[in-house]
Design a protein around this motif. Structure first.
Motif, mmCIF file in Angstrom:
data_model
loop_
_atom_site.group_PDB
_atom_site.id
_atom_site.type_symbol
_atom_site.label_atom_id
_atom_site.label_comp_id
_atom_site.label_asym_id
_atom_site.label_seq_id
_atom_site.Cartn_x
_atom_site.Cartn_y
_atom_site.Cartn_z
ATOM 1 N N GLN A 1 8.860 -10.023 6.557
ATOM 2 C CA GLN A 1 7.417 -10.099 6.708
ATOM 3 C C GLN A 1 6.906 -8.770 7.251
ATOM 4 O O GLN A 1 7.493 -8.191 8.154
ATOM 5 C CB GLN A 1 7.051 -11.226 7.665
ATOM 6 C CG GLN A 1 5.560 -11.520 7.707
ATOM 7 C CD GLN A 1 5.254 -12.754 8.542
ATOM 8 O OE1 GLN A 1 6.152 -13.356 9.138
ATOM 9 N NE2 GLN A 1 4.007 -13.141 8.593
ATOM 10 N N VAL A 2 5.810 -8.306 6.676
ATOM 11 C CA VAL A 2 5.231 -7.020 7.066
ATOM 12 C C VAL A 2 3.923 -7.264 7.802
ATOM 13 O O VAL A 2 3.101 -8.081 7.382
ATOM 14 C CB VAL A 2 4.978 -6.143 5.830
ATOM 15 C CG1 VAL A 2 4.262 -4.863 6.217
ATOM 16 C CG2 VAL A 2 6.300 -5.813 5.131
ATOM 17 N N GLN A 3 3.744 -6.564 8.904
ATOM 18 C CA GLN A 3 2.491 -6.637 9.655
ATOM 19 C C GLN A 3 1.908 -5.242 9.816
ATOM 20 O O GLN A 3 2.649 -4.280 10.059
ATOM 21 C CB GLN A 3 2.711 -7.262 11.025
ATOM 22 C CG GLN A 3 2.972 -8.762 10.978
ATOM 23 C CD GLN A 3 2.981 -9.388 12.352
ATOM 24 O OE1 GLN A 3 3.456 -8.790 13.304
ATOM 25 N NE2 GLN A 3 2.451 -10.598 12.465
ATOM 26 N N LEU A 4 0.602 -5.154 9.691
ATOM 27 C CA LEU A 4 -0.120 -3.898 9.886
ATOM 28 C C LEU A 4 -1.146 -4.115 10.994
ATOM 29 O O LEU A 4 -1.920 -5.070 10.933
ATOM 30 C CB LEU A 4 -0.830 -3.467 8.605
ATOM 31 C CG LEU A 4 0.030 -3.284 7.355
ATOM 32 C CD1 LEU A 4 -0.830 -2.950 6.152
ATOM 33 C CD2 LEU A 4 1.060 -2.190 7.576
ATOM 34 N N VAL A 5 -1.150 -3.220 11.970
ATOM 35 C CA VAL A 5 -2.082 -3.348 13.082
ATOM 36 C C VAL A 5 -2.860 -2.047 13.214
ATOM 37 O O VAL A 5 -2.280 -0.980 13.435
ATOM 38 C CB VAL A 5 -1.351 -3.653 14.395
ATOM 39 C CG1 VAL A 5 -2.348 -3.740 15.551
ATOM 40 C CG2 VAL A 5 -0.567 -4.957 14.282
ATOM 41 N N GLU A 6 -4.192 -2.168 13.070
ATOM 42 C CA GLU A 6 -5.058 -0.996 13.158
ATOM 43 C C GLU A 6 -5.605 -0.837 14.577
ATOM 44 O O GLU A 6 -5.735 -1.802 15.323
ATOM 45 C CB GLU A 6 -6.252 -1.113 12.201
ATOM 46 C CG GLU A 6 -5.896 -1.302 10.749
ATOM 47 C CD GLU A 6 -6.130 -2.705 10.257
ATOM 48 O OE1 GLU A 6 -6.358 -2.886 9.033
ATOM 49 O OE2 GLU A 6 -6.078 -3.639 11.092
ATOM 50 N N SER A 7 -5.968 0.385 14.896
ATOM 51 C CA SER A 7 -6.644 0.669 16.162
ATOM 52 C C SER A 7 -7.511 1.906 15.984
ATOM 53 O O SER A 7 -7.323 2.674 15.033
ATOM 54 C CB SER A 7 -5.638 0.897 17.290
ATOM 55 O OG SER A 7 -4.801 1.992 16.992
ATOM 56 N N GLY A 8 -8.478 2.063 16.901
ATOM 57 C CA GLY A 8 -9.255 3.298 16.929
ATOM 58 C C GLY A 8 -10.689 3.187 16.459
ATOM 59 O O GLY A 8 -11.421 4.181 16.502
ATOM 60 N N GLY A 9 -11.115 2.027 16.019
ATOM 61 C CA GLY A 9 -12.506 1.896 15.588
ATOM 62 C C GLY A 9 -13.454 1.907 16.773
ATOM 63 O O GLY A 9 -13.038 1.927 17.927
#
Length: 115
Positions: A1-9
């Motif tokens: 399973q692949v997870q992507l976590v964004e930050s910085g907005g």
């Protein structure tokens, strides 16, 4: 399973800068494309910038010269440096990973450009 976590907005004034980051975890093949898409209210999701594992990049015409995408293959991260931001850059920005014919998405991070 692949997870992507964004930050910085966040909120930034016109002409300002922001840096978005995305960390991918899980079973990730070394050959893959990573990128950023955005979706503004009432509009379709569109490609902002993409980068291959070999470092080739692609940008939407509307952000060329203002945005820069980069990645760290060892850490499975991708970043988007956004300069000279305009109100029309306001959108939810999504991190994307493509590999072996599949696409994975982060939950998105909101970027608001307003005075």
């Amino acid at each position: 399973q692949v997870q992507l976590v964004e930050s910085g907005g966040g909120l930034v004034q016109p002409g300002g800068s922001l840096r978005l980051s995305c960390a991918a975890s899980g079973s990730i093949f070394s050959i893959n494309d990573m990128g950023w898409y955005r979706q503004a209210p009432g509009k379709e999701r569109e490609l902002v910038a993409a980068i291959t594992s070999g470092g080739n990049t692609d940008y939407a015409d509307s952000v060329k010269g203002r945005f820069a995408i980069s990645r760290d293959n060892a850490k499975n991260t991708v970043s988007l440096q956004m300069n000279s931001l305009k109100p029309e850059d306001t959108a939810v920005y999504y991190c994307n990973l493509k590999m072996v014919g599949l696409a994975y998405w982060g939950k998105g991070t909101l970027v608001t450009v307003s005075s």
